[in-house]
Design an enzyme around this catalytic site. Structure first.
Site, short mmCIF file in Angstrom:
data_model
loop_
_atom_site.label_atom_id
_atom_site.label_comp_id
_atom_site.label_asym_id
_atom_site.label_seq_id
_atom_site.Cartn_x
_atom_site.Cartn_y
_atom_site.Cartn_z
N SER A 128 -29.55 -30.38 51.14
CA SER A 128 -28.71 -30.79 52.28
C SER A 128 -27.32 -30.18 52.26
O SER A 128 -26.47 -30.57 53.06
CB SER A 128 -28.58 -32.32 52.29
OG SER A 128 -29.82 -32.94 52.49
N GLU A 141 0.80 -1.23 0.00
CA GLU A 141 0.00 0.00 0.00
C GLU A 141 0.83 1.28 0.00
O GLU A 141 0.42 2.28 -0.58
CB GLU A 141 -0.93 0.02 1.22
CG GLU A 141 -2.04 -1.01 1.19
CD GLU A 141 -3.15 -0.64 0.21
OE1 GLU A 141 -3.03 0.41 -0.45
OE2 GLU A 141 -4.12 -1.40 0.10
#
Length: 681
Positions: free
Chosen positions: A329, A69
């Site tokens: 429990s 680029e």
């Protein structure tokens, strides 16, 4: 001269602002303990735009990007004059734009809406913006803006969002083929989207690879191998681990872009897979939740709230780690631990399991059978209800609630109802998260630790508990905690269980609505719940059959061997009932609560603050404890540990082992007992 005027004055003539890269809107991220992405949320504009810097990206991608680029990116001032001159000449001679001559800085100008359309006037505006950007930002900031804003098709912006969407991984390590594709896509993101146009994407990638060979970035053989790599043809979902915890973190701090949790992403992923598998095996509409905590630090290592956040049939959006349900429990270990701490019993003490009515309450065992005289060890290991209720009657429901709150729990009772004996069998509402906290306290010798899942700050719910004084308190004495753990470690594991020894307890709520299993080794606590999120009953679904196998599977997925539980303390009584001190041979729980007759403690008084310099400590070497009434010999205890036996006198000297709160107990030869709580300074 005209060019210099244009260069210096031109950028001042445009109004386009240059944004601070740090304030550009981006996705909110939730990270694990090693900063791995757990979950991300789309930005407010609906785009996936994740924070990223050049250091987060594979260097080969950056090399390809610059070479393709803008190979003079680090040398120019925002505009590559040679490339721009070529572009103008081509446009002038052909009458149309052939090459743009755009630099990365000019592309950034377009990405931040600073610049015009693809026309000559627009190109001039873009040039002015690029010069302005170069004066405001460093090259590193400009590159970071490109990496954050580059378009990759649909609502994907930025290289990090792209690698997650197309490759399912972070951009730190990329193959040459992946890097080349990422270079190619921003030029025409919609036209080349690999999930829609894989052939076009492949051709564009090939052109980048060819350019890299000519630019000397890679060799011909490497480029050919990269060209053979398959182009992704679908878009992947973004990570969504610990979805409920992520929601909770954001709700507690909506201003932050990054939230750092204590959760381990690898463990979380393994347990989420386990939960999905187990829920499917349990049946339609069944849900499962798991919490894993480091009981030394209180850090939550995994939190699975449902089989699937988006699973509507199982109400997956409901976080069952924070839902209030009946614990069955699972509170019994704390009840017996209080009995051990108070000197009412030792594990080998005998207790009755017979039909009885206690304070108007007539408990029955789960199997509707009674076993007569049993040891306390067997009563807890077998989860018998009658002995547990008798022990709770002795220690008092209010004290049980007090210790639950000290562990960081927030037990819920029906409005205006006082705590009664039914809470010992599940008649109270708790959460899986809080239950994990209780077992963390037991695992670490009785001292609570505040559970937390945020590395940055306590999230709202946890912070409220800290402010309210919940968590971090005294839950049990070290000896009582060890007794409990030793009993739970002897519980028989499910037939399908693998691995070593853990201390664990199961629970089943009334009507088979909730099944629980909580266990710990020397390092971690794991709590499991299964049931239906809508609270419907499931016939035959017990904690032992439904939840315990998941618990053992979860321990097997910790990714490490089990850590041994601590050894017995010196004060532990391990003799059979016949060799215990006479008052501990049989648990006379009802007599243990008698008042107005029997033994009492006349000094120190309940709630006393003992300053060792003012209670005779210097002269006698400790605190004088005095009993009134009762029949000798007198057995004195501090936090469940035997202080000594007073055979022919009613007093004894106690040497506290440190400052803090202590529970003092005395038991006479008939089994009557008394207890007080004092603070030593």
């Amino acid at each position: 001269m005209a060019f210099l005027l244009f260069y210096y004055i031109g950028p001042r003539l445009i109004d386009d602002p240059v944004p601070d890269p740090a304030v550009i809107e981006r996705s909110v991220e939730v990270l694990d303990r090693d900063d791995r992405l757990l979950r991300a949320y789309a930005a407010k504009d609906g785009r996936w735009r994740l924070s990223v810097s050049a250091e987060d990206v594979d260097p080969k991608f950056l090399s390809m990007l610059i070479a393709y680029e803008d190979r003079r990116f680090f040398a120019h001032d925002g505009v590559d004059l040679r490339a721009l001159a070529r572009a103008f000449w081509q446009a002038a001679t052909s009458g149309r734009i052939i090459s743009g001559g755009s630099t990365l800085t000019m592309q950034v100008a377009r990405l931040i809406d600073c610049g015009g359309q693809r026309s000559l006037a627009g190109k001039i505006h873009q040039i002015l913006c690029a010069w302005k950007i170069e004066r405001k930002l460093t090259k590193k900031q400009i590159l970071a803006l490109y990496l954050l804003k580059a378009p990759y098709g649909g609502n994907i912006e930025g290289v990090r969002a792209a690698t997650l969407a197309y490759f399912g991984k972070e951009p730190k390590r990329l193959t040459p083929a992946q890097a080349a594709l990422l270079v190619a896509l921003p030029q025409s993101p919609e036209h080349r989207r690999p999930d829609r146009h894989s052939t076009r994407a492949q051709k564009a990638r090939g052109r980048v690879l060819a350019r890299m060979v000519s630019a000397g970035v890679m060799g011909e053989g490497e480029a050919q191998a990269a060209a053979r790599e398959r182009v992704p043809d679908r878009r992947r979902a973004f990570p969504m681990l610990a979805a409920h915890a992520a929601d909770r973190a954001i709700a507690g701090d909506r201003a932050s872009l990054r939230h750092r949790l204590t959760i381990d992403a690898g463990l979380q992923a393994r347990l989420e897979g386990l939960v999905r598998m187990r829920a499917a095996r349990l049946g339609e509409n069944r849900s499962v939740a798991i919490v894993v905590a480091d009981h030394a630090s209180g850090e939550i290592l995994a939190s699975v709230g449902s089989p699937g956040y988006l699973d509507e049939a199982r109400h997956g959006a409901i976080d069952m780690t924070r839902a209030v349900r009946s614990p069955g429990s699972t509170l019994k270990p704390l009840i017996y631990g209080l009995g051990f701490e108070e000197g009412l019993a030792a594990p080998q003490s005998l207790i009755e399991d017979r039909p009885t009515t206690i304070s108007g309450y007539s408990p029955k065992n789960f199997d509707h059978d009674f076993r007569g005289t049993v040891t306390v060890r067997d009563a807890l290991a077998l989860s018998l209800n009658v002995p547990a209720v008798a022990m709770l009657d002795a220690v008092g429901p209010a004290r049980l609630m007090e210790r639950m709150r000290a562990a960081g729990m927030d037990p819920q009772l029906p409005e205006s109802e006082m705590p009664g004996l039914a809470i010992g069998l599940g008649g109270v509402g708790v959460t899986l998260h809080d239950l994990a906290g209780l077992y963390c306290a037991i695992a670490r010798g009785g001292e609570a630790v505040s559970l937390h899942e945020s590395r940055d700050r306590r999230i709202a719910g946890d912070a409220d508990k800290v402010k309210a004084g919940q968590g971090g308190g005294h839950v049990l004495s070290p000896l009582a905690s060890w007794y409990v753990g030793d009993i739970l470690a002897g519980s028989p594991p499910p037939l399908s269980a693998t691995g070593g020894r853990i201390a664990f307890k199961t629970g089943t709520s009334y009507g088979y609505r909730d099944a629980w299993a909580v266990g710990y080794d020397g390092s971690a606590v794991i709590a499991v719940w299964t049931g239906r999120a809508d609270g419907a009953a499931i016939a035959g679904a017990t904690g032992y059959l439904a939840a315990a196998p998941i618990l053992f599977d979860a321990f097997a997925r910790l990714g490490r061997p089990l850590v041994a539980l601590p050894g017995a303390p010196d004060a532990a009584l391990r003799a059979p009932a016949s060799d215990l001190p006479i008052p501990l041979r049989t648990v006379r729980v009802r007599q243990g609560r008698s008042e107005g007759r029997g033994v009492t403690i006349s000094f120190p008084p309940e709630g006393a603050l003992l300053d060792l310099g003012t209670v005779g400590a210097e002269r006698l070497g400790g605190v004088v404890l005095k009993a009134r009434r009762g029949k000798p010999p007198f057995y004195w205890y501090s936090n469940g540990s035997l202080i000594g036996i007073a055979t022919n006198r009613r007093s004894i000297v106690w040497n506290p082992d440190g400052v803090g709160f202590s529970t003092l107990s005395v038991v006479d030869s008939t089994g009557n007992s008394a207890r007080i709580r004092v603070e030593v300074r």
